[in-house]
Design a protein around this motif. Sequence first.
Motif, PDB file in Angstrom:
ATOM      1  N   VAL A   1     -11.819  81.003  14.276  1.00 22.49           N
ATOM      2  CA  VAL A   1     -13.172  81.233  14.218  1.00 22.49           C
ATOM      3  C   VAL A   1     -13.539  80.716  12.577  1.00 22.49           C
ATOM      4  CG1 VAL A   1     -12.990  83.201  15.712  1.00 22.49           C
ATOM      5  CG2 VAL A   1     -12.591  83.636  13.182  1.00 22.49           C
ATOM      6  N   GLY A   2     -14.764  80.683  12.398  1.00 25.65           N
ATOM      7  CA  GLY A   2     -15.123  80.466  11.032  1.00 25.65           C
ATOM      8  C   GLY A   2     -15.221  81.848   9.920  1.00 25.65           C
ATOM      9  N   PRO A   3     -14.772  81.590   8.936  1.00 23.62           N
ATOM     10  CA  PRO A   3     -14.384  82.867   8.071  1.00 23.62           C
ATOM     11  C   PRO A   3     -15.898  83.702   7.926  1.00 23.62           C
ATOM     12  CG  PRO A   3     -13.783  80.836   6.935  1.00 23.62           C
ATOM     13  CD  PRO A   3     -14.676  80.316   8.126  1.00 23.62           C
ATOM     14  N   GLY A   4     -16.953  83.168   8.243  1.00 27.55           N
ATOM     15  CA  GLY A   4     -18.321  83.900   8.296  1.00 27.55           C
ATOM     16  C   GLY A   4     -18.205  84.791   9.282  1.00 27.55           C
TER      17      GLY A   4
ATOM     18  N   ILE B   1     -20.099  75.870  -2.516  1.00 25.18           N
ATOM     19  CA  ILE B   1     -20.895  75.697  -1.262  1.00 25.18           C
ATOM     20  C   ILE B   1     -19.808  75.138  -0.167  1.00 25.18           C
ATOM     21  CG2 ILE B   1     -22.851  74.754  -0.181  1.00 25.18           C
ATOM     22  CD1 ILE B   1     -22.840  74.491  -3.868  1.00 25.18           C
ATOM     23  N   LEU B   2     -19.748  76.017   1.003  1.00 23.98           N
ATOM     24  CA  LEU B   2     -18.784  75.486   1.943  1.00 23.98           C
ATOM     25  C   LEU B   2     -19.812  75.146   3.368  1.00 23.98           C
ATOM     26  CD1 LEU B   2     -16.183  77.806   1.425  1.00 23.98           C
ATOM     27  CD2 LEU B   2     -15.776  75.522   1.143  1.00 23.98           C
ATOM     28  N   ASN B   3     -19.509  74.080   3.976  1.00 19.86           N
ATOM     29  CA  ASN B   3     -19.902  73.812   5.088  1.00 19.86           C
ATOM     30  C   ASN B   3     -18.903  73.500   6.122  1.00 19.86           C
ATOM     31  OD1 ASN B   3     -21.326  72.663   7.321  1.00 19.86           O
ATOM     32  ND2 ASN B   3     -22.922  71.891   6.168  1.00 19.86           N
ATOM     33  N   HIS B   4     -18.910  74.471   7.128  1.00 19.03           N
ATOM     34  CA  HIS B   4     -17.737  74.373   8.051  1.00 19.03           C
ATOM     35  C   HIS B   4     -17.871  73.561   9.151  1.00 19.03           C
ATOM     36  CE1 HIS B   4     -15.529  77.379   6.070  1.00 19.03           C
ATOM     37  NE2 HIS B   4     -16.451  78.254   5.908  1.00 19.03           N
TER      38      HIS B   4
END
Length: 199
Positions: free
Chosen positions: A68-71, A190-193
């Motif tokens: 899953v995404g960390p978010g 800034i991270l873009n998954h």
Amino acid sequence: MSQPIDDETELAVAIGAAVRTRREVAGMSMRSLAASAGISQPFLSHVERGLSMPSMVTIYRLAAVLEVGPGELMPNPLDSQSRVVIVRAGSGNPVPVSSRSDAAIGRALLFDRDSSLEVTEYRLEPDVHISEWFQSNGLAAVYLISGALEVEIDGEGSWQLEAGDFIRHDAALLHRWLLVGNKPAHALLILNHTVQPSS
């Protein structure tokens, strides 16, 4: 509109509940998840019960194992359905870089399950620990607001940033930060998954 979770205990409980839910959905035992994420089962138990606050490194490791995404392991601090989002100075969810007692604390400005974009502010002092190796999917970028910061990327090299400098790289490459000199630095990560780096 929902409000940011400013209390660290409340934040730990929310993260723990999300980890437990995702683990159960994945059909994994606590022992299996802990082993795969490189943490102890007792620590994972404490995280799931909201008794321990996981570091950014731990959140990323758990998210990778759970696919899953960390978010998705963080509470939703903002109403992402709103067309305008504002996070006031001093607010945002505090998240430590590592489990060390002297770890730097980041301020999550945007880190929620409804967005592939994460933005974390760091105010780095010479006496805090920041040199953990990180790895994620998608793209990572750093904008240095003040001070000097070295960004080391495993197998690629290292670059010294000065105020106003910007660096972007494949987040799957192991990377870490090091303070330059004995002066504080102020940076945005800034991270873009969802964006895949070009080959």
